[in-house]
Design an enzyme around this catalytic site. Structure first.
Site, PDB file in Angstrom:
ATOM      1  N   HIS A 158      -9.810  -4.803   6.796  1.00 21.12           N
ATOM      2  CA  HIS A 158      -9.185  -6.113   7.054  1.00 21.12           C
ATOM      3  C   HIS A 158      -9.610  -6.697   8.402  1.00 21.12           C
ATOM      4  O   HIS A 158      -9.211  -7.823   8.731  1.00 21.12           O
ATOM      5  CB  HIS A 158      -7.667  -6.011   7.007  1.00 21.12           C
ATOM      6  CG  HIS A 158      -7.113  -5.638   5.674  1.00 21.12           C
ATOM      7  ND1 HIS A 158      -7.485  -6.271   4.512  1.00 21.12           N
ATOM      8  CD2 HIS A 158      -6.221  -4.674   5.314  1.00 21.12           C
ATOM      9  CE1 HIS A 158      -6.843  -5.721   3.489  1.00 21.12           C
ATOM     10  NE2 HIS A 158      -6.075  -4.754   3.946  1.00 21.12           N
ATOM     11  N   ASP A 193      -9.828  -0.234  -2.526  1.00 21.51           N
ATOM     12  CA  ASP A 193      -8.477  -0.304  -1.968  1.00 21.51           C
ATOM     13  C   ASP A 193      -7.666  -1.336  -2.763  1.00 21.51           C
ATOM     14  O   ASP A 193      -8.227  -2.262  -3.345  1.00 21.51           O
ATOM     15  CB  ASP A 193      -8.578  -0.733  -0.499  1.00 21.51           C
ATOM     16  CG  ASP A 193      -7.283  -0.609   0.266  1.00 21.51           C
ATOM     17  OD1 ASP A 193      -7.100   0.411   0.949  1.00 21.51           O
ATOM     18  OD2 ASP A 193      -6.462  -1.537   0.194  1.00 21.51           O
ATOM     19  N   HIS A 195      -5.913  -3.645  -1.685  1.00 25.92           N
ATOM     20  CA  HIS A 195      -5.984  -4.945  -1.017  1.00 25.92           C
ATOM     21  C   HIS A 195      -7.442  -5.348  -0.813  1.00 25.92           C
ATOM     22  O   HIS A 195      -8.285  -4.518  -0.507  1.00 25.92           O
ATOM     23  CB  HIS A 195      -5.283  -4.897   0.338  1.00 25.92           C
ATOM     24  CG  HIS A 195      -3.866  -4.425   0.269  1.00 25.92           C
ATOM     25  ND1 HIS A 195      -3.493  -3.145   0.611  1.00 25.92           N
ATOM     26  CD2 HIS A 195      -2.742  -5.068  -0.125  1.00 25.92           C
ATOM     27  CE1 HIS A 195      -2.187  -3.021   0.439  1.00 25.92           C
ATOM     28  NE2 HIS A 195      -1.713  -4.168  -0.013  1.00 25.92           N
ATOM     29  N   ASP A 282      -4.163   3.427  -2.083  1.00 23.48           N
ATOM     30  CA  ASP A 282      -2.956   2.630  -2.291  1.00 23.48           C
ATOM     31  C   ASP A 282      -2.871   1.940  -3.651  1.00 23.48           C
ATOM     32  O   ASP A 282      -1.803   1.420  -3.982  1.00 23.48           O
ATOM     33  CB  ASP A 282      -2.753   1.617  -1.153  1.00 23.48           C
ATOM     34  CG  ASP A 282      -4.004   0.922  -0.706  1.00 23.48           C
ATOM     35  OD1 ASP A 282      -5.067   1.138  -1.316  1.00 23.48           O
ATOM     36  OD2 ASP A 282      -3.929   0.139   0.257  1.00 23.48           O
TER      37      ASP A 282
END
Length: 346
Positions: A158, A193, A195, A282
């Protein structure tokens, strides 16, 4: 398999973040890396300590002003009257007016996105160690290893060139990918991931030498919200080298694996000299940060699909916050990944 790991991750241990205006427990804790490390050692994987890398490999990806901020922010913040023990931004720069102020209060909102990237006393040193672990894994494959795993904490995908967010400060996979691209030419990244890897996408959005694929939950309702949509395909020389595969919330193994299949077809068509994987656990059903519903066997099957790539691979750890299941899910992924890789080698 050889893996890299920096114990300096323990220096970054902020216990609180801000979510929906509320102070909550920080899920991105040292226990995550400890659980993954224990699982790797129990399975006989070989640990390699990262060396000291020149700052130029990090500044090749990240803005110098941002790096200076990360290195000095905590001391400057503590000099303020009534400073909190953790740095949290209370004002943010709008994307249309990004003037860099000289004050630490202004720079916190200029360089950090949201309340899930607090800075503690040891954050810079931990982030630097994490980036060095990714670079060391890239060096291992350049020196002849078929695959290497970078146990990175804090995670990185990120982090943009010039600001951090979502638990991320330095973009480990981007730093390693840039290093490999400079040595080998074309490389690819697949991010699984839960996200979207918005920072990684931004860093390579206009480049043709790094092909980026991300399989993730629908960003319209899931962090990072502002990137990760299917229409984002790259710009300029990078047009066509960015593939986003967002999934509906609560997607289970079949939909997730079908998206990974599609992403791997894109990678193989690109024919990179090496591949990197932003490896997040995740998407696991029950992970407190996820709205996907992938099983442990789903991670094994993902490892098989990603392991079908025949070139050198660098695995870079990203998210995964259900600590009790991290070792099990990593073991399942590596089992599928290595079984396919070893079969192809014989």
């Amino acid at each position: 398999m050889k893996f890299t790991f920096s114990p300096s991750h323990q220096l970054h241990a902020p216990d609180e973040i801000i979510v929906r205006g509320t102070v909550v427990r920080n899920l991105e804790s040292p226990a995550r890396a400890d659980a993954l490390l224990a699982g790797l050692l129990a399975k006989g994987h070989r640990q390699v300590a990262p060396g000291e890398w020149e700052r130029s490999w990090i500044s090749a990806v990240h803005d110098l002003g941002y790096l200076d901020f990360l290195e000095t922010a905590y001391a400057r913040w503590q000099a303020l009257p009534n400073a909190s023990r953790l740095i949290h931004a209370h004002a943010f720069a709008h994307h249309s007016a990004r003037v860099r102020p000289s004050s630490i209060q202004g720079q916190v909102g200029f360089y950090l996105a949201g309340g899930s990237s607090p800075i503690a006393d040891g954050t810079w040193r931990a982030a630097l160690g994490s980036a060095h672990a990714a670079l060391e894994a890239s060096r291992l494959v350049l020196e002849g290893e078929r695959e290497a795993y970078a146990l990175c904490r804090p995670p990185g995908h990120h982090a943009y060139a010039d600001f951090g967010g979502g638990f991320c400060y330095l973009n480990n996979v981007a730093i390693a990918a840039n290093h490999l691209a400079r040595q080998l030419g074309r490389v690819a990244i697949i991010d699984i991931d839960t996200h979207h890897g918005n920072g990684t996408q931004s860093i390579f959005y206009r480049r043709a030498d790094v092909h980026f694929v991300s399989v993730h939950g629908d960003p319209n309702v899931l962090f990072p919200f502002y990137a990760g949509y299917a229409h984002e395909r790259g710009e300029g020389e990078g047009e066509g080298h960015n593939l986003n595969l967002p999934l509906p919330l609560k997607s289970e193994d079949p939909a997730w694996l079908a998206a990974i299949d599609q992403g791997m077809r894109s990678v193989l068509n690109y024919a990179p000299a090496a591949m990197l994987v932003s490896l997040g656990f995740d998407p696991f059903k029950g992970d407190p940060s996820s709205d996907l519903a992938v099983s442990t066997e789903g991670f094994r099957a993902a490892g098989e699909r990603i392991g079908a790539y025949r070139g050198p691979v660098v695995l870079v750890q990203e998210g995964g916050y259900l600590v009790d299941k991290l070792g099990e899910n990593l073991d399942a992924f590596l089992d599928g990944f290595m079984r396919v890789r070893n079969a192809a080698a014989h």
